[in-house]
Scaffold this motif. Sequence first.
Motif, short mmCIF file in Angstrom:
data_model
loop_
_atom_site.label_atom_id
_atom_site.label_comp_id
_atom_site.label_asym_id
_atom_site.label_seq_id
_atom_site.Cartn_x
_atom_site.Cartn_y
_atom_site.Cartn_z
N SER A 236 -48.68 -35.37 -66.82
CA SER A 236 -50.19 -35.01 -67.12
C SER A 236 -51.03 -34.35 -65.66
O SER A 236 -50.61 -34.79 -64.90
CB SER A 236 -50.86 -36.37 -67.37
N LYS A 237 -51.92 -33.53 -66.00
CA LYS A 237 -52.68 -32.84 -65.00
C LYS A 237 -53.61 -33.69 -64.43
O LYS A 237 -54.14 -33.70 -63.33
CB LYS A 237 -53.36 -31.75 -65.49
N GLU A 238 -54.18 -35.01 -65.32
CA GLU A 238 -55.06 -36.03 -64.78
C GLU A 238 -53.87 -36.85 -64.20
O GLU A 238 -53.41 -37.51 -65.18
CB GLU A 238 -55.90 -36.41 -65.71
N ILE A 239 -54.06 -37.30 -63.15
CA ILE A 239 -53.37 -38.44 -62.25
C ILE A 239 -54.44 -39.55 -62.17
O ILE A 239 -55.16 -39.72 -61.32
CB ILE A 239 -52.74 -37.73 -60.97
N LEU A 240 -53.97 -40.65 -63.24
CA LEU A 240 -54.71 -41.92 -62.93
C LEU A 240 -54.61 -42.49 -61.83
O LEU A 240 -55.60 -42.71 -61.07
CB LEU A 240 -54.73 -42.70 -64.20
N ILE A 241 -53.31 -42.35 -61.56
CA ILE A 241 -52.91 -43.28 -60.05
C ILE A 241 -51.71 -42.75 -59.84
O ILE A 241 -50.74 -42.61 -60.53
CB ILE A 241 -53.11 -44.57 -60.04
N ASP A 242 -51.27 -42.48 -58.52
CA ASP A 242 -50.03 -42.06 -57.91
C ASP A 242 -49.66 -42.96 -56.85
O ASP A 242 -50.58 -42.82 -55.97
CB ASP A 242 -49.92 -40.65 -57.84
N LEU A 243 -48.57 -43.55 -56.64
CA LEU A 243 -48.26 -44.51 -55.63
C LEU A 243 -46.82 -44.11 -55.15
O LEU A 243 -45.97 -44.00 -56.12
CB LEU A 243 -48.45 -45.78 -56.26
N ASP A 244 -46.82 -43.65 -53.93
CA ASP A 244 -45.47 -43.15 -53.42
C ASP A 244 -45.04 -43.82 -52.06
O ASP A 244 -46.14 -43.81 -51.37
CB ASP A 244 -45.44 -41.76 -53.24
N ILE A 245 -44.01 -44.47 -51.94
CA ILE A 245 -43.62 -44.69 -50.37
C ILE A 245 -43.29 -43.41 -49.84
O ILE A 245 -42.73 -42.91 -50.00
CB ILE A 245 -42.34 -45.66 -50.37
N ILE A 246 -43.97 -43.41 -48.58
CA ILE A 246 -43.99 -42.13 -47.63
C ILE A 246 -43.23 -42.53 -46.28
O ILE A 246 -42.39 -41.75 -46.21
CB ILE A 246 -45.52 -41.92 -47.37
N LEU A 247 -43.13 -43.70 -45.65
CA LEU A 247 -42.45 -44.12 -44.67
C LEU A 247 -41.80 -45.26 -44.71
O LEU A 247 -42.67 -46.33 -45.62
CB LEU A 247 -43.26 -44.10 -43.55
#
Length: 127
Positions: free
Chosen positions: A91-102
């Motif tokens: 979806s182009k609407e991202i309600l929430i995005d959680l990613d491990i970066i480090l």
Amino acid sequence: MLQKKPYHKYIISIGSNSDCAIQNVKTAFEFLKQKFDTVTFSDIIPTQPVGMETDCLFFNAVAEVKTPIQPLPLKLFLKEIEKQMGRLPHSKEILIDLDIILTDGKIVHEDYENRDFIRELIKTLEN
């Protein structure tokens, strides 16, 4: 004698571009605070979309989490938060995005290199 589990230090990116983006980021903060004893959050800042065709501003933050949880279970937990908050794939609407970066100081996600604002937000945690 019981051995202590080693703690890992994770940096998690948090972002949303929905109508309630700031509130969504704050809700993600609450999920993380409920799960982890040691968690620190950056400010929430507006950013332009990167690599996505949309005119909606994103609101982003990062969290620093210290936990004995291994990377894969943490990633699954983050995806469960996204699901609970109503994120829909593709979806182009991202309600929430959680990613491990480090993970323990090691870059584990390309967002670190491609998004200057993430590195800037991480620096604010160090102060």
